[in-house]
Design a protein around this motif. Sequence first.
Motif, PDB file in Angstrom:
ATOM      1  N   ILE A   6       0.155  11.913  -9.759  1.00  0.00           N
ATOM      2  CA  ILE A   6      -0.663  13.108  -9.667  1.00  0.00           C
ATOM      3  C   ILE A   6       0.177  14.360  -9.881  1.00  0.00           C
ATOM      4  O   ILE A   6      -0.259  15.346 -10.448  1.00  0.00           O
ATOM      5  N   SER A   7       1.445  14.322  -9.451  1.00  0.00           N
ATOM      6  CA  SER A   7       2.290  15.513  -9.529  1.00  0.00           C
ATOM      7  C   SER A   7       2.587  15.929 -10.963  1.00  0.00           C
ATOM      8  O   SER A   7       3.007  17.048 -11.195  1.00  0.00           O
ATOM      9  N   PHE A   8       2.385  15.042 -11.940  1.00  0.00           N
ATOM     10  CA  PHE A   8       2.681  15.377 -13.327  1.00  0.00           C
ATOM     11  C   PHE A   8       1.464  15.926 -14.067  1.00  0.00           C
ATOM     12  O   PHE A   8       1.526  16.130 -15.258  1.00  0.00           O
ATOM     13  N   SER A   9       0.333  16.102 -13.381  1.00  0.00           N
ATOM     14  CA  SER A   9      -0.859  16.615 -14.031  1.00  0.00           C
ATOM     15  C   SER A   9      -1.067  18.075 -13.649  1.00  0.00           C
ATOM     16  O   SER A   9      -0.663  18.516 -12.568  1.00  0.00           O
ATOM     17  N   LEU A  10      -1.685  18.839 -14.553  1.00  0.00           N
ATOM     18  CA  LEU A  10      -1.962  20.247 -14.330  1.00  0.00           C
ATOM     19  C   LEU A  10      -3.467  20.445 -14.396  1.00  0.00           C
ATOM     20  O   LEU A  10      -4.079  20.208 -15.434  1.00  0.00           O
ATOM     21  N   ALA A  11      -4.086  20.850 -13.283  1.00  0.00           N
ATOM     22  CA  ALA A  11      -5.537  21.053 -13.228  1.00  0.00           C
ATOM     23  C   ALA A  11      -5.815  22.520 -12.934  1.00  0.00           C
ATOM     24  O   ALA A  11      -5.175  23.125 -12.071  1.00  0.00           O
ATOM     25  N   LEU A  12      -6.771  23.090 -13.658  1.00  0.00           N
ATOM     26  CA  LEU A  12      -7.146  24.480 -13.459  1.00  0.00           C
ATOM     27  C   LEU A  12      -8.543  24.700 -14.007  1.00  0.00           C
ATOM     28  O   LEU A  12      -9.128  23.814 -14.634  1.00  0.00           O
ATOM     29  N   LEU A  36       4.165   0.683 -11.587  1.00  0.00           N
ATOM     30  CA  LEU A  36       5.599   0.873 -11.789  1.00  0.00           C
ATOM     31  C   LEU A  36       5.903   1.178 -13.244  1.00  0.00           C
ATOM     32  O   LEU A  36       6.715   2.061 -13.555  1.00  0.00           O
ATOM     33  N   GLU A  37       5.236   0.472 -14.164  1.00  0.00           N
ATOM     34  CA  GLU A  37       5.425   0.754 -15.590  1.00  0.00           C
ATOM     35  C   GLU A  37       4.991   2.183 -15.906  1.00  0.00           C
ATOM     36  O   GLU A  37       5.625   2.885 -16.701  1.00  0.00           O
ATOM     37  N   HIS A  38       3.890   2.586 -15.285  1.00  0.00           N
ATOM     38  CA  HIS A  38       3.403   3.943 -15.503  1.00  0.00           C
ATOM     39  C   HIS A  38       4.415   4.961 -14.980  1.00  0.00           C
ATOM     40  O   HIS A  38       4.667   5.992 -15.613  1.00  0.00           O
ATOM     41  N   LEU A  39       5.012   4.671 -13.835  1.00  0.00           N
ATOM     42  CA  LEU A  39       6.012   5.558 -13.271  1.00  0.00           C
ATOM     43  C   LEU A  39       7.251   5.641 -14.154  1.00  0.00           C
ATOM     44  O   LEU A  39       7.847   6.706 -14.317  1.00  0.00           O
ATOM     45  N   ILE A  40       7.646   4.522 -14.761  1.00  0.00           N
ATOM     46  CA  ILE A  40       8.799   4.507 -15.665  1.00  0.00           C
ATOM     47  C   ILE A  40       8.541   5.422 -16.861  1.00  0.00           C
ATOM     48  O   ILE A  40       9.435   6.139 -17.316  1.00  0.00           O
ATOM     49  N   GLU A  41       7.316   5.405 -17.373  1.00  0.00           N
ATOM     50  CA  GLU A  41       6.962   6.311 -18.472  1.00  0.00           C
ATOM     51  C   GLU A  41       7.136   7.765 -18.042  1.00  0.00           C
ATOM     52  O   GLU A  41       7.639   8.590 -18.808  1.00  0.00           O
ATOM     53  N   GLN A  42       6.712   8.070 -16.815  1.00  0.00           N
ATOM     54  CA  GLN A  42       6.833   9.439 -16.336  1.00  0.00           C
ATOM     55  C   GLN A  42       8.298   9.833 -16.156  1.00  0.00           C
ATOM     56  O   GLN A  42       8.680  10.966 -16.434  1.00  0.00           O
ATOM     57  N   ILE A  43       9.129   8.901 -15.674  1.00  0.00           N
ATOM     58  CA  ILE A  43      10.557   9.183 -15.537  1.00  0.00           C
ATOM     59  C   ILE A  43      11.180   9.464 -16.897  1.00  0.00           C
ATOM     60  O   ILE A  43      12.013  10.357 -17.065  1.00  0.00           O
ATOM     61  N   TYR A  44      10.749   8.700 -17.915  1.00  0.00           N
ATOM     62  CA  TYR A  44      11.232   8.927 -19.285  1.00  0.00           C
ATOM     63  C   TYR A  44      10.827  10.320 -19.750  1.00  0.00           C
ATOM     64  O   TYR A  44      11.622  11.031 -20.385  1.00  0.00           O
ATOM     65  N   HIS A  45       9.602  10.719 -19.402  1.00  0.00           N
ATOM     66  CA  HIS A  45       9.144  12.056 -19.788  1.00  0.00           C
ATOM     67  C   HIS A  45       9.968  13.136 -19.091  1.00  0.00           C
ATOM     68  O   HIS A  45      10.339  14.148 -19.695  1.00  0.00           O
ATOM     69  N   VAL A  46      10.257  12.935 -17.797  1.00  0.00           N
ATOM     70  CA  VAL A  46      11.073  13.906 -17.064  1.00  0.00           C
ATOM     71  C   VAL A  46      12.450  14.040 -17.705  1.00  0.00           C
ATOM     72  O   VAL A  46      12.994  15.136 -17.836  1.00  0.00           O
ATOM     73  N   SER A  47      13.014  12.910 -18.136  1.00  0.00           N
ATOM     74  CA  SER A  47      14.310  12.935 -18.805  1.00  0.00           C
ATOM     75  C   SER A  47      14.238  13.748 -20.094  1.00  0.00           C
ATOM     76  O   SER A  47      15.148  14.539 -20.406  1.00  0.00           O
ATOM     77  N   LYS A  48      13.150  13.569 -20.863  1.00  0.00           N
ATOM     78  CA  LYS A  48      12.975  14.345 -22.086  1.00  0.00           C
ATOM     79  C   LYS A  48      12.824  15.833 -21.777  1.00  0.00           C
ATOM     80  O   LYS A  48      13.351  16.684 -22.497  1.00  0.00           O
ATOM     81  N   GLU A  49      12.092  16.131 -20.705  1.00  0.00           N
ATOM     82  CA  GLU A  49      11.921  17.526 -20.308  1.00  0.00           C
ATOM     83  C   GLU A  49      13.267  18.159 -19.953  1.00  0.00           C
ATOM     84  O   GLU A  49      13.548  19.298 -20.316  1.00  0.00           O
ATOM     85  N   SER A  54       0.831  -1.209   0.000  1.00  0.00           N
ATOM     86  CA  SER A  54       0.000   0.000   0.000  1.00  0.00           C
ATOM     87  C   SER A  54       0.862   1.254   0.000  1.00  0.00           C
ATOM     88  O   SER A  54       0.507   2.267  -0.593  1.00  0.00           O
ATOM     89  N   GLN A  55       2.040   1.198   0.688  1.00  0.00           N
ATOM     90  CA  GLN A  55       2.940   2.355   0.695  1.00  0.00           C
ATOM     91  C   GLN A  55       3.500   2.621  -0.696  1.00  0.00           C
ATOM     92  O   GLN A  55       3.606   3.767  -1.136  1.00  0.00           O
ATOM     93  N   LEU A  56       3.873   1.539  -1.406  1.00  0.00           N
ATOM     94  CA  LEU A  56       4.379   1.706  -2.767  1.00  0.00           C
ATOM     95  C   LEU A  56       3.311   2.288  -3.677  1.00  0.00           C
ATOM     96  O   LEU A  56       3.563   3.170  -4.492  1.00  0.00           O
ATOM     97  N   ILE A  57       2.090   1.788  -3.541  1.00  0.00           N
ATOM     98  CA  ILE A  57       0.992   2.285  -4.376  1.00  0.00           C
ATOM     99  C   ILE A  57       0.760   3.768  -4.101  1.00  0.00           C
ATOM    100  O   ILE A  57       0.580   4.570  -5.017  1.00  0.00           O
ATOM    101  N   GLY A  58       0.796   4.131  -2.790  1.00  0.00           N
ATOM    102  CA  GLY A  58       0.605   5.539  -2.450  1.00  0.00           C
ATOM    103  C   GLY A  58       1.694   6.411  -3.030  1.00  0.00           C
ATOM    104  O   GLY A  58       1.438   7.504  -3.523  1.00  0.00           O
ATOM    105  N   LEU A  59       2.938   5.928  -2.992  1.00  0.00           N
ATOM    106  CA  LEU A  59       4.052   6.686  -3.567  1.00  0.00           C
ATOM    107  C   LEU A  59       3.878   6.873  -5.057  1.00  0.00           C
ATOM    108  O   LEU A  59       4.050   7.965  -5.597  1.00  0.00           O
ATOM    109  N   PHE A  60       3.501   5.798  -5.765  1.00  0.00           N
ATOM    110  CA  PHE A  60       3.323   5.882  -7.224  1.00  0.00           C
ATOM    111  C   PHE A  60       2.181   6.824  -7.579  1.00  0.00           C
ATOM    112  O   PHE A  60       2.262   7.583  -8.525  1.00  0.00           O
ATOM    113  N   MET A  61       1.106   6.774  -6.793  1.00  0.00           N
ATOM    114  CA  MET A  61      -0.031   7.642  -7.078  1.00  0.00           C
ATOM    115  C   MET A  61       0.345   9.103  -6.869  1.00  0.00           C
ATOM    116  O   MET A  61      -0.039   9.974  -7.648  1.00  0.00           O
ATOM    117  N   ASN A  62       1.118   9.401  -5.809  1.00  0.00           N
ATOM    118  CA  ASN A  62       1.534  10.784  -5.564  1.00  0.00           C
ATOM    119  C   ASN A  62       2.401  11.300  -6.700  1.00  0.00           C
ATOM    120  O   ASN A  62       2.267  12.432  -7.145  1.00  0.00           O
TER     121      ASN A  62
END
Length: 217
Positions: free
Chosen positions: A14-20, A150-163, A3-11
């Motif tokens: 969420i941090s990569f989304s922009l809501a307004l 975890l796969e989803h998080l890897i995609e986000q890490i790849y995006h951060v690298s591109k950024e 559950s801790q890992l899931i919470g970390l991945f979810m946080n």
Amino acid sequence: MKSQLIGLFMNLWISFSLALYFHIGEREEKCIIEDLPSDTLVFGNYKVQRWDIHKHHFLESAPGLGMYVTVTTPSGEVLLSKLYGPQGTFSFTSYLSGEHVICFQSNSTRLLAIAGSKLRIHLDIRVGEHFFDESAVQAKETVDEVHIRLEHLIEQIYHVSKEQDYEREREEKFRKTSEETNSNILWWAILQTLILVSVGIWQIKSLRDFFIAKKLV
């Protein structure tokens, strides 16, 4: 632990989304700018609420009202232009790095806008990731939930690298522009100095010739 890992991945997710949300007139066009690296997937979710002039609040939805979504690349090419409903999801992939303009405009056919009529648009933009369907994960009981996240998080890490690569590219362009500007300023200062020295020498020579002609020296 799970559950801790899931919470970390979810946080992190969420941090990569922009809501307004923002307000526009019923026939007004509103645009936002997203500075994107090339080859980046962008998802957008929006919801439109219409202002009720009698109840003086925004209605929960805007039935019958559509929304044109237009995306323009830094070169001015229209990447996306489509009519959606009062609530929808759009996506596009950038092929150029730079500022992409995302515009919203309702398909209202009123010839005259009613005084005080306006719309509220809730917008959620996610850059560099595939849309994560929470319900789909829960429905697949045999799939390891942590593995999917975890796969989803890897995609986000790849995006951060591109950024980061994109930011370094922009920094390099800015540095070159600054160096060229400083170089131009230096040469302009040297040219101004040469002109002033030349004018000074010419004035001294002219005065000397004048005094010699008048036999003052």
